[in-house]
Design a protein around this motif. Sequence first.
Motif, PDB file in Angstrom:
ATOM      1  N   VAL A  54       0.861  -1.179   0.000  1.00  0.00           N
ATOM      2  CA  VAL A  54       0.000   0.000   0.000  1.00  0.00           C
ATOM      3  C   VAL A  54       0.898   1.228   0.000  1.00  0.00           C
ATOM      4  CG1 VAL A  54      -1.792   1.270   1.239  1.00  0.00           C
ATOM      5  CG2 VAL A  54      -1.814  -1.235   1.232  1.00  0.00           C
ATOM      6  N   PHE A  55       0.896   1.926  -1.128  1.00  0.00           N
ATOM      7  CA  PHE A  55       1.658   3.159  -1.261  1.00  0.00           C
ATOM      8  C   PHE A  55       0.740   4.313  -0.860  1.00  0.00           C
ATOM      9  CE2 PHE A  55       3.816   0.263  -4.059  1.00  0.00           C
ATOM     10  CZ  PHE A  55       5.147   0.644  -4.054  1.00  0.00           C
ATOM     11  N   ALA A  56       0.875   4.779   0.367  1.00  0.00           N
ATOM     12  CA  ALA A  56       0.066   5.894   0.853  1.00  0.00           C
ATOM     13  C   ALA A  56       0.787   6.534   2.027  1.00  0.00           C
ATOM     14  CB  ALA A  56      -1.328   5.411   1.256  1.00  0.00           C
ATOM     15  N   LYS A  57       0.339   7.731   2.382  1.00  0.00           N
ATOM     16  CA  LYS A  57       0.982   8.471   3.471  1.00  0.00           C
ATOM     17  C   LYS A  57      -0.069   8.956   4.453  1.00  0.00           C
ATOM     18  CE  LYS A  57       4.551   9.927   0.260  1.00  0.00           C
ATOM     19  NZ  LYS A  57       5.084  10.998  -0.554  1.00  0.00           N
ATOM     20  N   GLY A  58       0.360   9.164   5.686  1.00  0.00           N
ATOM     21  CA  GLY A  58      -0.510   9.734   6.704  1.00  0.00           C
ATOM     22  C   GLY A  58      -1.723   8.872   6.998  1.00  0.00           C
ATOM     23  N   ASP A  59      -2.863   9.531   7.134  1.00  0.00           N
ATOM     24  CA  ASP A  59      -4.107   8.820   7.438  1.00  0.00           C
ATOM     25  C   ASP A  59      -4.565   7.933   6.291  1.00  0.00           C
ATOM     26  OD1 ASP A  59      -4.233   9.997   9.924  1.00  0.00           O
ATOM     27  OD2 ASP A  59      -5.563  11.627   9.275  1.00  0.00           O
ATOM     28  N   ASN A  60      -4.130   8.230   5.080  1.00  0.00           N
ATOM     29  CA  ASN A  60      -4.564   7.449   3.922  1.00  0.00           C
ATOM     30  C   ASN A  60      -4.096   6.002   3.994  1.00  0.00           C
ATOM     31  OD1 ASN A  60      -5.857   9.668   2.772  1.00  0.00           O
ATOM     32  ND2 ASN A  60      -3.989  10.344   1.755  1.00  0.00           N
ATOM     33  N   SER A  84       7.195   6.274   2.299  1.00  0.00           N
ATOM     34  CA  SER A  84       8.158   7.277   1.839  1.00  0.00           C
ATOM     35  C   SER A  84       8.913   6.747   0.628  1.00  0.00           C
ATOM     36  CB  SER A  84       9.135   7.658   2.951  1.00  0.00           C
ATOM     37  OG  SER A  84      10.034   6.597   3.205  1.00  0.00           O
ATOM     38  N   LYS A  85       9.501   7.679  -0.083  1.00  0.00           N
ATOM     39  CA  LYS A  85      10.241   7.354  -1.302  1.00  0.00           C
ATOM     40  C   LYS A  85      11.393   6.384  -1.017  1.00  0.00           C
ATOM     41  CE  LYS A  85      12.140  10.146  -4.968  1.00  0.00           C
ATOM     42  NZ  LYS A  85      12.383  11.495  -5.441  1.00  0.00           N
ATOM     43  N   TRP A 104       1.290  10.001  -4.012  1.00  0.00           N
ATOM     44  CA  TRP A 104       2.443   9.540  -4.780  1.00  0.00           C
ATOM     45  C   TRP A 104       2.500  10.088  -6.205  1.00  0.00           C
ATOM     46  CZ3 TRP A 104       6.500   6.879  -2.842  1.00  0.00           C
ATOM     47  CH2 TRP A 104       6.362   6.392  -1.549  1.00  0.00           C
ATOM     48  N   LYS A 105       1.678  11.085  -6.512  1.00  0.00           N
ATOM     49  CA  LYS A 105       1.632  11.578  -7.899  1.00  0.00           C
ATOM     50  C   LYS A 105       2.971  12.115  -8.392  1.00  0.00           C
ATOM     51  CE  LYS A 105      -0.422  15.927  -6.406  1.00  0.00           C
ATOM     52  NZ  LYS A 105      -1.658  16.691  -6.417  1.00  0.00           N
ATOM     53  N   ASP A 106       3.782  12.658  -7.496  1.00  0.00           N
ATOM     54  CA  ASP A 106       5.084  13.192  -7.920  1.00  0.00           C
ATOM     55  C   ASP A 106       6.135  12.104  -8.095  1.00  0.00           C
ATOM     56  OD1 ASP A 106       4.050  15.798  -7.849  1.00  0.00           O
ATOM     57  OD2 ASP A 106       4.570  16.028  -5.714  1.00  0.00           O
ATOM     58  N   ASP A 107       5.896  10.948  -7.519  1.00  0.00           N
ATOM     59  CA  ASP A 107       6.875   9.850  -7.574  1.00  0.00           C
ATOM     60  C   ASP A 107       6.345   8.628  -8.319  1.00  0.00           C
ATOM     61  OD1 ASP A 107       8.744  11.275  -5.874  1.00  0.00           O
ATOM     62  OD2 ASP A 107       7.373  10.831  -4.220  1.00  0.00           O
ATOM     63  N   ILE A 108       5.283   8.786  -9.075  1.00  0.00           N
ATOM     64  CA  ILE A 108       4.652   7.633  -9.737  1.00  0.00           C
ATOM     65  C   ILE A 108       5.598   6.974 -10.735  1.00  0.00           C
ATOM     66  CG2 ILE A 108       3.521   8.884 -11.623  1.00  0.00           C
ATOM     67  CD1 ILE A 108       1.943   6.078  -9.524  1.00  0.00           C
ATOM     68  N   SER A 109       6.457   7.754 -11.381  1.00  0.00           N
ATOM     69  CA  SER A 109       7.373   7.153 -12.359  1.00  0.00           C
ATOM     70  C   SER A 109       8.361   6.209 -11.676  1.00  0.00           C
ATOM     71  CB  SER A 109       8.107   8.235 -13.154  1.00  0.00           C
ATOM     72  OG  SER A 109       8.835   9.057 -12.277  1.00  0.00           O
ATOM     73  N   GLU A 110       8.767   6.517 -10.450  1.00  0.00           N
ATOM     74  CA  GLU A 110       9.666   5.616  -9.721  1.00  0.00           C
ATOM     75  C   GLU A 110       8.957   4.309  -9.366  1.00  0.00           C
ATOM     76  OE1 GLU A 110      12.094   7.289  -6.612  1.00  0.00           O
ATOM     77  OE2 GLU A 110      11.846   9.270  -7.517  1.00  0.00           O
ATOM     78  N   ILE A 111       7.689   4.408  -8.999  1.00  0.00           N
ATOM     79  CA  ILE A 111       6.916   3.197  -8.686  1.00  0.00           C
ATOM     80  C   ILE A 111       6.741   2.365  -9.948  1.00  0.00           C
ATOM     81  CG2 ILE A 111       4.679   2.336  -7.910  1.00  0.00           C
ATOM     82  CD1 ILE A 111       4.496   4.857  -6.132  1.00  0.00           C
TER      83      ILE A 111
END
Length: 168
Positions: A54-60, A84-85, A104-111
């Motif tokens: 699950v790629f998510a941060k905080g409460d998500n 985190s990245k 994760w929209k800014d790091d989607i290419s890494e995923i």
Amino acid sequence: MSIEMLKTILDWASYPSTVIVIILFIAGIITWIAGISPALYRLGNGLAKRKIAVFAKGDNVSSLKSLLTDSKLFKQKNIFEITSKTDIGKADDASVYLVFWNDWKDDISEILNKKPDKCPMVVYAPYSDGRIPDDQMINLDGKRHTAVTNFRGRLLNDIVTSMITTNL
């Protein structure tokens, strides 16, 4: 024509129909075994053994994990979080990626670069957080076994479907 003769004719006529029914029954069982049982096996195996990152941060992250476990389809031990990245490398053990788009929209290419070709990825992008830009949708569409969903109920369906259609 006597009643005895009619009974004899009907008796002989019943043999071919009985053979046809038996052949159709056997063909039905063979078809079921060849067609349905592999999908059921993959689903059962997926629900019991496959690991979901699950790629998510905080409460998500806790919200998505509870959505999965509350469904009683997925075991808590098979769900792990990437927050985190620097943790993206932990996804090596996963056989399904679940990505909360806005986190994760800014790091989607890494995923996407990390994701193996056979590994399904479900991107959850709720309407309340805005649309995924067209160029990113094209990028996501360029990868195999990738789905985008906007609804929580659909999210569970997409994860289960991806477990059936892929075999890791």
